[in-house]
Every structure is written in structure tokens, then in C-alpha cells.
Design a protein around this motif. Structure first.
Motif, PDB file in Angstrom:
ATOM      1  N   LEU A 133      51.690  23.082  59.981  1.00  0.00           N
ATOM      2  CA  LEU A 133      52.702  22.241  60.599  1.00  0.00           C
ATOM      3  C   LEU A 133      53.280  21.306  59.544  1.00  0.00           C
ATOM      4  O   LEU A 133      52.546  20.531  58.921  1.00  0.00           O
ATOM      5  CB  LEU A 133      52.098  21.420  61.748  1.00  0.00           C
ATOM      6  CG  LEU A 133      53.018  20.409  62.436  1.00  0.00           C
ATOM      7  CD1 LEU A 133      54.212  21.116  63.077  1.00  0.00           C
ATOM      8  CD2 LEU A 133      52.253  19.607  63.475  1.00  0.00           C
ATOM      9  N   VAL A 134      54.596  21.408  59.327  1.00  0.00           N
ATOM     10  CA  VAL A 134      55.308  20.491  58.438  1.00  0.00           C
ATOM     11  C   VAL A 134      56.078  19.499  59.314  1.00  0.00           C
ATOM     12  O   VAL A 134      56.889  19.904  60.142  1.00  0.00           O
ATOM     13  CB  VAL A 134      56.279  21.237  57.506  1.00  0.00           C
ATOM     14  CG1 VAL A 134      57.060  20.244  56.640  1.00  0.00           C
ATOM     15  CG2 VAL A 134      55.525  22.227  56.625  1.00  0.00           C
ATOM     16  N   ILE A 135      55.820  18.214  59.127  1.00  0.00           N
ATOM     17  CA  ILE A 135      56.493  17.177  59.917  1.00  0.00           C
ATOM     18  C   ILE A 135      57.381  16.355  58.985  1.00  0.00           C
ATOM     19  O   ILE A 135      56.875  15.669  58.091  1.00  0.00           O
ATOM     20  CB  ILE A 135      55.506  16.252  60.632  1.00  0.00           C
ATOM     21  CG1 ILE A 135      54.519  17.053  61.488  1.00  0.00           C
ATOM     22  CG2 ILE A 135      56.243  15.242  61.496  1.00  0.00           C
ATOM     23  CD1 ILE A 135      53.480  16.198  62.190  1.00  0.00           C
ATOM     24  N   ASP A 136      58.681  16.437  59.188  1.00  0.00           N
ATOM     25  CA  ASP A 136      59.628  15.619  58.442  1.00  0.00           C
ATOM     26  C   ASP A 136      59.843  14.329  59.224  1.00  0.00           C
ATOM     27  O   ASP A 136      60.381  14.346  60.333  1.00  0.00           O
ATOM     28  CB  ASP A 136      60.947  16.374  58.265  1.00  0.00           C
ATOM     29  CG  ASP A 136      61.922  15.651  57.348  1.00  0.00           C
ATOM     30  OD1 ASP A 136      61.879  14.411  57.297  1.00  0.00           O
ATOM     31  OD2 ASP A 136      62.732  16.322  56.695  1.00  0.00           O
ATOM     32  N   THR A 137      59.430  13.218  58.650  1.00  0.00           N
ATOM     33  CA  THR A 137      59.487  11.940  59.358  1.00  0.00           C
ATOM     34  C   THR A 137      60.719  11.117  58.988  1.00  0.00           C
ATOM     35  O   THR A 137      60.783   9.925  59.303  1.00  0.00           O
ATOM     36  CB  THR A 137      58.224  11.101  59.060  1.00  0.00           C
ATOM     37  OG1 THR A 137      58.217  10.740  57.667  1.00  0.00           O
ATOM     38  CG2 THR A 137      56.967  11.877  59.394  1.00  0.00           C
ATOM     39  N   PHE A 171      59.692  31.789  62.961  1.00  0.00           N
ATOM     40  CA  PHE A 171      58.995  31.970  61.687  1.00  0.00           C
ATOM     41  C   PHE A 171      59.499  33.234  61.003  1.00  0.00           C
ATOM     42  O   PHE A 171      60.236  34.036  61.597  1.00  0.00           O
ATOM     43  CB  PHE A 171      57.481  32.054  61.904  1.00  0.00           C
ATOM     44  CG  PHE A 171      57.017  33.337  62.547  1.00  0.00           C
ATOM     45  CD1 PHE A 171      56.553  34.394  61.780  1.00  0.00           C
ATOM     46  CD2 PHE A 171      57.067  33.501  63.926  1.00  0.00           C
ATOM     47  CE1 PHE A 171      56.132  35.583  62.369  1.00  0.00           C
ATOM     48  CE2 PHE A 171      56.654  34.683  64.528  1.00  0.00           C
ATOM     49  CZ  PHE A 171      56.189  35.737  63.746  1.00  0.00           C
ATOM     50  N   ALA A 172      59.092  33.423  59.742  1.00  0.00           N
ATOM     51  CA  ALA A 172      59.415  34.634  58.988  1.00  0.00           C
ATOM     52  C   ALA A 172      58.159  35.484  58.850  1.00  0.00           C
ATOM     53  O   ALA A 172      57.120  34.989  58.410  1.00  0.00           O
ATOM     54  CB  ALA A 172      59.965  34.265  57.614  1.00  0.00           C
ATOM     55  N   PHE A 173      58.243  36.750  59.224  1.00  0.00           N
ATOM     56  CA  PHE A 173      57.075  37.626  59.131  1.00  0.00           C
ATOM     57  C   PHE A 173      56.508  37.718  57.713  1.00  0.00           C
ATOM     58  O   PHE A 173      55.278  37.739  57.536  1.00  0.00           O
ATOM     59  CB  PHE A 173      57.411  39.023  59.659  1.00  0.00           C
ATOM     60  CG  PHE A 173      57.278  39.151  61.152  1.00  0.00           C
ATOM     61  CD1 PHE A 173      56.043  39.318  61.745  1.00  0.00           C
ATOM     62  CD2 PHE A 173      58.400  39.088  61.962  1.00  0.00           C
ATOM     63  CE1 PHE A 173      55.914  39.434  63.124  1.00  0.00           C
ATOM     64  CE2 PHE A 173      58.292  39.206  63.342  1.00  0.00           C
ATOM     65  CZ  PHE A 173      57.045  39.380  63.924  1.00  0.00           C
ATOM     66  N   PRO A 174      57.354  37.781  56.649  1.00  0.00           N
ATOM     67  CA  PRO A 174      56.779  37.865  55.303  1.00  0.00           C
ATOM     68  C   PRO A 174      55.912  36.671  54.931  1.00  0.00           C
ATOM     69  O   PRO A 174      55.049  36.774  54.051  1.00  0.00           O
ATOM     70  CB  PRO A 174      58.030  37.933  54.401  1.00  0.00           C
ATOM     71  CG  PRO A 174      59.084  38.534  55.266  1.00  0.00           C
ATOM     72  CD  PRO A 174      58.821  37.957  56.624  1.00  0.00           C
ATOM     73  N   PRO A 178      52.217  32.737  62.538  1.00  0.00           N
ATOM     74  CA  PRO A 178      51.550  31.437  62.758  1.00  0.00           C
ATOM     75  C   PRO A 178      50.167  31.620  63.372  1.00  0.00           C
ATOM     76  O   PRO A 178      50.016  32.316  64.377  1.00  0.00           O
ATOM     77  CB  PRO A 178      52.505  30.708  63.718  1.00  0.00           C
ATOM     78  CG  PRO A 178      53.838  31.335  63.481  1.00  0.00           C
ATOM     79  CD  PRO A 178      53.557  32.769  63.165  1.00  0.00           C
ATOM     80  N   ARG A 179      49.178  31.002  62.775  1.00  0.00           N
ATOM     81  CA  ARG A 179      47.798  31.180  63.239  1.00  0.00           C
ATOM     82  C   ARG A 179      47.581  30.654  64.646  1.00  0.00           C
ATOM     83  O   ARG A 179      46.710  31.120  65.365  1.00  0.00           O
ATOM     84  CB  ARG A 179      46.832  30.497  62.261  1.00  0.00           C
ATOM     85  CG  ARG A 179      46.584  31.277  60.992  1.00  0.00           C
ATOM     86  CD  ARG A 179      45.590  30.569  60.105  1.00  0.00           C
ATOM     87  NE  ARG A 179      46.187  29.423  59.449  1.00  0.00           N
ATOM     88  CZ  ARG A 179      46.782  29.468  58.268  1.00  0.00           C
ATOM     89  NH1 ARG A 179      46.865  30.620  57.631  1.00  0.00           N
ATOM     90  NH2 ARG A 179      47.309  28.389  57.727  1.00  0.00           N
ATOM     91  N   GLU A 180      48.391  29.661  65.039  1.00  0.00           N
ATOM     92  CA  GLU A 180      48.189  29.052  66.352  1.00  0.00           C
ATOM     93  C   GLU A 180      48.925  29.775  67.468  1.00  0.00           C
ATOM     94  O   GLU A 180      48.849  29.388  68.638  1.00  0.00           O
ATOM     95  CB  GLU A 180      48.604  27.579  66.338  1.00  0.00           C
ATOM     96  CG  GLU A 180      50.091  27.353  66.150  1.00  0.00           C
ATOM     97  CD  GLU A 180      50.497  27.215  64.698  1.00  0.00           C
ATOM     98  OE1 GLU A 180      51.368  26.382  64.405  1.00  0.00           O
ATOM     99  OE2 GLU A 180      49.937  27.934  63.855  1.00  0.00           O
ATOM    100  N   ALA A 181      49.654  30.849  67.133  1.00  0.00           N
ATOM    101  CA  ALA A 181      50.480  31.538  68.127  1.00  0.00           C
ATOM    102  C   ALA A 181      49.630  32.212  69.199  1.00  0.00           C
ATOM    103  O   ALA A 181      48.668  32.923  68.897  1.00  0.00           O
ATOM    104  CB  ALA A 181      51.372  32.569  67.449  1.00  0.00           C
ATOM    105  N   ALA A 248      55.638  32.266  69.524  1.00  0.00           N
ATOM    106  CA  ALA A 248      56.276  32.427  68.228  1.00  0.00           C
ATOM    107  C   ALA A 248      57.243  33.606  68.249  1.00  0.00           C
ATOM    108  O   ALA A 248      56.933  34.667  68.785  1.00  0.00           O
ATOM    109  CB  ALA A 248      55.226  32.628  67.137  1.00  0.00           C
ATOM    110  N   VAL A 249      58.410  33.410  67.646  1.00  0.00           N
ATOM    111  CA  VAL A 249      59.417  34.458  67.508  1.00  0.00           C
ATOM    112  C   VAL A 249      59.718  34.606  66.023  1.00  0.00           C
ATOM    113  O   VAL A 249      60.079  33.626  65.358  1.00  0.00           O
ATOM    114  CB  VAL A 249      60.711  34.119  68.275  1.00  0.00           C
ATOM    115  CG1 VAL A 249      61.717  35.254  68.133  1.00  0.00           C
ATOM    116  CG2 VAL A 249      60.409  33.843  69.742  1.00  0.00           C
ATOM    117  N   GLY A 250      59.557  35.814  65.499  1.00  0.00           N
ATOM    118  CA  GLY A 250      59.733  36.013  64.066  1.00  0.00           C
ATOM    119  C   GLY A 250      60.878  36.950  63.726  1.00  0.00           C
ATOM    120  O   GLY A 250      61.280  37.791  64.529  1.00  0.00           O
TER     121      GLY A 250
END
Length: 306
Positions: A133-137, A171-174, A178-181, A248-250
């Protein structure tokens, strides 16, 4: 088997890492901040229950490659659920924050704050690329940051935590699923805007890209079927007591087709016709976030707790 949650929190200095750590500590996670990298495996093995570990450029023995290797080793343990949160912010925002607080940047040394920020960005980039998870604050007030963390990582022990929270993630398949999917859908069969010069640099957040993807003859049927399936399954998730579900949709690059579908599904699922229970619905675009584009947002916000 119930896995032990182990959440690592890292990122840029001044981007909100401390707020994330305190939010998780308040949720019941055992907090370990800035411990030497060499002893973290031992700490994890001795702590029972959820644990959150803070790491940054000040940590003794810190190197991005060393941390990545540590995460890989810990993930070999089937009893652990390892996740990495990366907090980031735009350089101008970080500069303003340091100017306001007059704090010294940990990597500034004899240089300027801006030089310290740029050096830290380069040092931390490998961790940003592998973060769950990347959070841009940059535009995220502390209250919203805490709400995001609490909703996503709640242990479900607090009053008012009964609702299922839905996260829709592109997400991108390559780059890996996502592990949490909980469920994964593939959009790679749809017409790809990447090959259209005027659309290639745009994303599924742009209406021109959305219109192109939606014109694919199979788009509407595909999204409708996903919508129907999710409408069937979500009530069962609630019945079994599930607190958090990630759909998740890739696609190939995670910029066009998957983003378009996630945006479309979010509006459908948040509509009162489908969401009479008032379930919170959150959007995240993983690859866009890794490229520095602020993408997370609530489509249906969590209800205020009494």
C-alpha cells in the motif's frame, strides 16, 4: 489458520509515517519503531499478536535491499501475514512541512532540506516499488490518513467495526497480483488505449480513456457480470463476519483498462440500490500510486461511529 498480522511502515520523512504508526498502535498492534534491521526477525518471533514495525532512513542497518530480503524471509512463515505500507508526499509539500516545523531532515547532513529529500527518495524507491500500500499524503489531512489506516487495518475488536469495507484496486499483472486480493478480474482482453497515441500518456481517470475502453463491444457485459457477481457474494462475506474485502482488477500496465473498470464498479457498488447497508467503498490504483499519482478516495465513506 489465523495468521498473525505484521505490518511494516516506511516511507519519506515528513510524509506521515508517525501518524500511521500511532493509528495502528491505537488499533491494538504492538508498536516497534526504529529497531535495528538485524533484530527484527527475532522481535517478530517473540511477539504474540498483531505487530507494527516502523523503518526509515534513520534505522540502524537500513538498506532497501536488506529490508526487501527481510520481508521475503518473513513471508516464508505461513503463520505470518506480512504487509508493507509506504508513506510518500510531493517534494514541495515535504519542503513546506519542514519549513513550518523547522525540523532537520535526517539526510540533509551539510546540505539543504531539498537535497536531503531527494536523496531519501532515491534511497527508498525500491521499497515504494514493492509496497502493498502506497499512501500519498500530499493532500491528505491527518484525520483522513488515520481513517484510511483504521478502516483498512482494523482488527475488528472495536465498537462499530461490524461493517464490511470494500476496496476496489487496479493493478498491473507484470508487477504481481495484490497479495490482499480476495477476488481478481482480468481486463487485458479489452481494447488497449496504450496503442492510441493521444491516449497513451493518459490514465483511466481521464474521461477520454474511459470512453475509449467503454466502447469495446464486450465492456458493458463484462462489467455488468462482475457487478452481479459481487452483489451476490458481498452479503455472504458479511454473514461470515468478514471485515474487509479487496476486489482487484488487472491489466497490462495498470493505467487504462483496469483503472476504468474500477472507477465504473465503484460508482455501481456505492449506489444505494446495491449498497443499502451503507458499506464503505474505497478506491485504490496501485500502479498510479507507485508513479506518484494521488489516487485513493472514498466513494462511500465509513459511517461516523457514536
Amino acid at each position: 489458520m489465523i495468521k498473525q498480522p505484521v505490518v511494516f511502515v516506511t516511507g519519506l520523512s515528513g510524509a506521515g509515517k508517525s501518524t500511521i504508526l500511532r493509528a495502528l498502535e491505537d488499533l491494538g498492534y504492538e508498536l516497534v519503531d526504529n529497531a535495528p534491521v538485524q533484530v527484527i526477525s527475532d522481535i517478530v518471533s517473540k511477539v504474540e499478536g498483531p505487530i507494527v514495525i516502523g523503518l526509515d532512513s534513520r534505522t540502524n542497518g537500513f538498506e532497501a535491499s536488506t529490508v526487501i530480503q527481510l520481508l521475503a524471509r518473513l513471508r516464508l512463515n505461513p503463520s505470518l501475514h506480512i504487509q508493507l505500507i509506504y508513506a510518500t508526499s510531493e517534494t514541495d509539500v515535504l519542503l513546506r512541512r519542514y519549513t513550518a516545523t523547522r525540523r532537520r531532515h535526517p539526510m540533509a547532513a551539510g546540505g539543504t532540506v531539498k537535497e536531503g529529500i531527494e536523496a531519501e527518495i532515491a534511497l527508498m524507491e525500491p521499497l515504494r516499488q514493492v509496497a502493498d500500500l502506497v499512501i500519498d499524503t500530499s493532500d491528505l489531512p491527518p484525520f483522513e490518513l488515520r481513517l484510511l489506516v483504521e478502516t483498512r487495518y482494523s482488527l475488528g475488536h472495536d465498537k462499530g467495526q461490524g461493517l464490511l469495507t470494500l476496496t476496489l484496486m487496479s493493478f498491473a499483472f507484470p508487477s504481481g497480483v495484490p497479495r490482499e486480493a480476495d477476488m481478481v478480474f482480468d481486463a487485458r482482453f479489452l481494447h488497449n488505449p496504450y496503442y492510441i497515441p493521444e491516449l497513451s500518456k493518459k490514465t483511466g481517470l481521464d474521461r477520454e480513456v474511459q470512453e475509449y475502453v467503454e466502447k469495446d463491444p464486450d465492456y458493458q457485459k463484462y462489467v455488468h457480470l462482475i457487478d452481479e457477481m459481487l452483489s451476490l457474494i458481498f452479503p455472504r462475506f458479511v454473514l461470515e463476519g468478514k471485515k474487509y474485502a479487496t476486489i482487484a482488477v488487472g491489466c497490462s500496465g495498470g493505467r487504462h483498462r483496469s483503472v476504468t473498470i474500477v472507477e465504473d464498479l465503484a460508482q455501481r457498488l456505492a449506489h444505494p440500490k446495491h449498497n443499502q447497508e451503507g458499506l464503505p467503498v474505497l478506491i485504490m490504483h496501485r500502479e498510479l500510486a507507485r508513479q506518484g499519482i494521488q489516487t485513493w478516495r472514498w466513494v462511500a465513506r465509513p459511517q461516523e461511529q457514536e
